[in-house]
Design a protein around this motif. Structure first.
Motif, PDB file in Angstrom:
ATOM      1  N   UNK A 163      13.198   4.836   4.510  1.00  0.00           N
ATOM      2  CA  UNK A 163      14.227   4.071   5.212  1.00  0.00           C
ATOM      3  C   UNK A 163      15.447   3.806   4.334  1.00  0.00           C
ATOM      4  N   UNK A 164      15.257   3.915   3.028  1.00  0.00           N
ATOM      5  CA  UNK A 164      16.352   3.674   2.080  1.00  0.00           C
ATOM      6  C   UNK A 164      16.817   4.948   1.392  1.00  0.00           C
ATOM      7  N   UNK A 165      16.627   6.074   2.075  1.00  0.00           N
ATOM      8  CA  UNK A 165      17.122   7.338   1.549  1.00  0.00           C
ATOM      9  C   UNK A 165      16.483   7.758   0.252  1.00  0.00           C
ATOM     10  N   UNK A 166      15.216   7.360   0.036  1.00  0.00           N
ATOM     11  CA  UNK A 166      14.475   7.682  -1.185  1.00  0.00           C
ATOM     12  C   UNK A 166      15.138   7.116  -2.440  1.00  0.00           C
ATOM     13  N   UNK A 167      15.988   6.120  -2.255  1.00  0.00           N
ATOM     14  CA  UNK A 167      16.733   5.527  -3.383  1.00  0.00           C
ATOM     15  C   UNK A 167      16.139   4.178  -3.707  1.00  0.00           C
ATOM     16  N   UNK A 197       0.853  -1.183   0.000  1.00  0.00           N
ATOM     17  CA  UNK A 197       0.000   0.000   0.000  1.00  0.00           C
ATOM     18  C   UNK A 197       0.890   1.234   0.000  1.00  0.00           C
ATOM     19  N   UNK A 198       0.305   2.380  -0.269  1.00  0.00           N
ATOM     20  CA  UNK A 198       1.083   3.594  -0.466  1.00  0.00           C
ATOM     21  C   UNK A 198       1.858   3.993   0.796  1.00  0.00           C
ATOM     22  N   UNK A 199       1.248   3.860   1.974  1.00  0.00           N
ATOM     23  CA  UNK A 199       1.923   4.279   3.201  1.00  0.00           C
ATOM     24  C   UNK A 199       3.134   3.401   3.521  1.00  0.00           C
ATOM     25  N   UNK A 200       2.990   2.102   3.329  1.00  0.00           N
ATOM     26  CA  UNK A 200       4.111   1.189   3.588  1.00  0.00           C
ATOM     27  C   UNK A 200       5.241   1.444   2.607  1.00  0.00           C
ATOM     28  N   UNK A 201       4.880   1.670   1.334  1.00  0.00           N
ATOM     29  CA  UNK A 201       5.895   1.941   0.311  1.00  0.00           C
ATOM     30  C   UNK A 201       6.646   3.228   0.620  1.00  0.00           C
ATOM     31  N   UNK A 202       5.914   4.236   1.082  1.00  0.00           N
ATOM     32  CA  UNK A 202       6.557   5.503   1.452  1.00  0.00           C
ATOM     33  C   UNK A 202       7.578   5.306   2.560  1.00  0.00           C
ATOM     34  N   UNK A 203       7.240   4.514   3.552  1.00  0.00           N
ATOM     35  CA  UNK A 203       8.145   4.286   4.675  1.00  0.00           C
ATOM     36  C   UNK A 203       9.383   3.534   4.236  1.00  0.00           C
ATOM     37  N   UNK A 204       9.212   2.542   3.374  1.00  0.00           N
ATOM     38  CA  UNK A 204      10.365   1.778   2.878  1.00  0.00           C
ATOM     39  C   UNK A 204      11.314   2.683   2.099  1.00  0.00           C
ATOM     40  N   UNK A 205      10.750   3.546   1.270  1.00  0.00           N
ATOM     41  CA  UNK A 205      11.589   4.484   0.528  1.00  0.00           C
ATOM     42  C   UNK A 205      12.336   5.417   1.477  1.00  0.00           C
TER      43      UNK A 205
END
Length: 300
Positions: free
Chosen positions: A289-293, A279-287
């Motif tokens: 956590x990875x410096x938006x990379x 979902x969008x919120x989980x994907x945002x958090x993963x990004x």
């Protein structure tokens, strides 16, 4: 500096290949320009190590909260403003992240104000006005290497702890400097003597294209060779975003368009949502956590 004879500079020399420019046909002029422009490309290639150093320096500074400022007068300054202006729509970057400073301000984009380039104190003053600090990078652009406005800015930037990069088209023996990085594509004499909007301008644009794009690649704004942080603000860019999603996922155009909307029209997020079934919120958090990379996120 403003009253010295600059005739010795490489950028001010007369080009022996265009001595009869006023007698050439239109086709001959076009052929001559093409031949000379290849020298600009070669000259930029000779500076690849310095260009790479600049990419690394700027990317590291921005990653730590710094900014990049291009500064110049006339054509040099306009090209810096142009490159800075193109970054937000291309990479969805904050307009404050990369800024162009032009002697004379934005009015000088369309109206000549070359006399202002002689004011070193104005260059120093703009550094203070922009609150430039030791986190920032100041990139001075001056084809002939002598512009007082640019040197005033670079000196003031160094005093405030900022990193400095200098671009010119003359060799060190003609104008020795001491900045953190110097990029000197030696394009040679212009077809029209002293008109540095020609080969020197071409070399400037090539270098700035490479540096700003290279910095954005290192900041995770690109996946493969796709603009995954493209700003979707019109129909052309929406089509481009959908095509990027389709190319990287092999889903239908309708599915790609729906995914784009679900992601808030953010291509990078849409891709991660699809690849990881998130979902969008989980994907945002993963990004986050990875410096938006996106490349740092495991897709297996």
């Amino acid at each position: 500096m403003s009253n010295q004879d600059r005739g010795y500079l490489l950028t001010e020399q007369a080009n022996p290949h265009s001595h009869n420019l006023d007698q050439l046909s239109a086709l001959e002029i076009a052929e001559l320009f093409n031949q000379e422009d290849t020298k600009a490309v070669e000259a930029v290639g000779n500076e690849k190590e310095a260009i790479a150093q600049a990419i690394d320096l700027i990317a590291a500074a921005i990653a730590k909260g710094g900014r990049l400022f291009y500064i110049g007068a006339g054509t040099s300054g306009r090209l810096g403003v142009l490159d800075a202006a193109e970054c937000p729509p291309t990479f969805c970057s904050d307009p404050e992240l990369i800024q162009g400073i032009l002697a004379g301000g934005m009015n000088a984009m369309v109206r000549s104000s070359e006399a202002l380039e002689d004011r070193e104190e104005d260059g120093a003053a703009i550094i203070i006005d922009k609150n430039i600090s030791d986190r920032d990078v100041v990139f001075g652009i001056t084809a002939g290497g002598t512009t007082p406005y640019v040197h005033g800015a670079l000196k003031a930037a160094r005093q405030r702890g900022a990193k400095t990069i200098f671009f010119c088209c003359v060799p060190p023996e003609q104008f020795p400097l001491q900045y953190d990085i110097e990029i000197r594509p030696l394009v040679g004499a212009e077809i029209l003597a002293g008109s540095t909007r020609l080969k020197a301008g071409t070399a400037t644009k090539l270098v700035l294209n490479t540096i700003s794009t290279g910095v954005m690649v290192q900041l995770g704004k690109v996946y493969g060779n796709r603009m995954i942080d493209v700003s979707v603000t019109n129909s052309k860019l929406e089509d481009r975003a959908i095509r990027i999603i389709r190319d990287l996922t092999s889903i239908s155009r309708e599915e790609a368009a729906e995914l784009l909307e679900q992601s808030g029209r953010r291509v990078k997020l849409a891709l991660l949502m699809h690849w990881k079934n998130l979902d969008v919120n989980t994907a945002e958090q993963i990004l986050k956590d990875n410096g938006e990379n996106l490349a740092r996120v495991s897709l297996n």
